[in-house]
Design an enzyme around this catalytic site. Structure first.
Site, PDB file in Angstrom:
ATOM      1  N   GLU A   1      -4.294  -3.266  -1.314  1.00 47.80           N
ATOM      2  CA  GLU A   1      -4.673  -2.168  -0.428  1.00 47.80           C
ATOM      3  C   GLU A   1      -3.448  -1.448   0.111  1.00 47.80           C
ATOM      4  OE1 GLU A   1      -8.410  -4.692  -0.089  1.00 47.80           O
ATOM      5  OE2 GLU A   1      -6.333  -5.191   0.351  1.00 47.80           O
ATOM      6  N   THR A   2      -3.645  -0.182   0.421  1.00 50.08           N
ATOM      7  CA  THR A   2      -2.666   0.647   1.120  1.00 50.08           C
ATOM      8  C   THR A   2      -3.420   1.404   2.202  1.00 50.08           C
ATOM      9  OG1 THR A   2      -1.161   0.899  -0.755  1.00 50.08           O
ATOM     10  CG2 THR A   2      -1.121   2.648   0.886  1.00 50.08           C
TER      11      THR A   2
END
Length: 315
Positions: free
Chosen positions: A56-57
């Site tokens: 994830e970002t």
């Protein structure tokens, strides 16, 4: 090197990378946090997420509601999701440790796709030693009775499952199928057959498996333990996640709901994940029961790793 990298018209986006659910660098789950996503399109955020190549970002935006500190959009390489555990805690840590909050802030309110999420800081507010958040409301959903087929899809036998607990879908806005096994060694030896897996869980969208084995006894501090892996099909292969707060938290509720962890009033659980990947993680879960309703907090430590600037070409 492209000329726009040094152009006055390039669009710079500053980011921080942290390891979440870790007490040392290169452990836990990696997260990139972009400090200001203003001006980015959804397509650009997805492209950046794929470039960072983490599970994830997150992208920070000014809050839209009174009492909130930031609006957060969470992306995986497959697209945006409404909530996830390690991005929530990691983003809160970045806000706290980069002077992006009012002085002495002890609670951070993040606007996410599931609504406002509060993260509580433990220790020095500008360098928190531990972070906690409360799970969004969870729902116990479908149970799966086709144990023989699921076992075959995981390279196991049906007798390897815990007989006293169901294979069950649970969601907090981010759904996982919980698969209880009898021992840590069985969790370690799981090997997924993709085609059989999809057939066994036909109808489950965004399939993610949380495969775990609980320890039967509490430790000297009265905490229970579980060993877990999170596996998900992605673009024709199986991706493993080293630490998954939005899965470990509901695991606490699952164990209490099905009597695998005694919880008359409250209980503590420590989940080990990511060990086989070389990124050992420890996720802490606090379960409370009141009037037959369960509420769950989960938390952990965050370690800063590096920072940088990503420059996009001018429009």
């Amino acid at each position: 090197m492209d000329k726009y990298m040094h152009s006055k018209n390039s669009r710079p986006y500053h980011f921080r990378v942290v390891d979440v659910f870790a007490d040392h660098i290169f452990g836990g789950n990696q997260l990139a946090v972009f400090l200001d996503g203003t001006g980015l399109t959804e397509q650009e955020m997805l492209a950046i997420t794929r470039e960072m190549n983490f599970s994830e970002t997150t992208f920070l935006f000014p809050p839209s509601q009174p009492g909130s500190h930031a609006r957060v959009r969470i992306f995986t390489p497959a697209g945006e999701i409404p909530f996830a555990g390690h991005p929530t805690l990691g983003t809160a840590f970045v806000l706290a440790s980069n002077d992006l909050l009012p002085a002495n802030t002890q609670q951070i309110v993040l606007e996410e796709g599931v609504g406002p999420i509060t993260v509580r800081l433990s220790g020095e507010p500008s360098a928190p030693e531990f972070l906690w958040t409360t799970l969004p409301p969870l729902t116990f959903q479908a149970s799966f009775e086709n144990r023989e087929a699921i076992a075959e899809a995981l390279g196991l036998r049906a007798t390897d499952f815990l007989t006293e607990a169901p294979i069950q879908l649970i969601s907090t806005g981010n759904a996982f199928v919980y698969i209880p096994l009898r021992s840590r060694s069985l969790v370690e030896q799981v090997e997924v057959n993709m085609a059989q897996l999809r057939t066994s869980f036909a109808g489950v969208s965004s399939l993610k498996l949380y495969i775990f084995a609980p320890e039967p006894q509490a430790d000297e501090q009265g905490r229970f333990h579980a060993f877990a892996r999170m596996l998900k099909p992605y673009q024709g292969s199986i991706v493993e996640d080293s630490a998954t707060g939005s899965a470990a938290g509901p695991l606490g509720a699952y164990l209490a709901q099905h009597g695998l962890v005694p919880c008359q009033d409250e209980a503590e659980l420590v989940v080990e994940q990511g060990t086989q990947m070389g990124r050992q993680s420890f996720l802490h879960v606090h379960i409370r029961r009141q009037d037959d309703a369960l509420s769950v907090d989960f938390g952990g430590s965050v370690v800063p790793v590096y920072e940088g600037v990503l420059r996009l070409s001018p429009r």
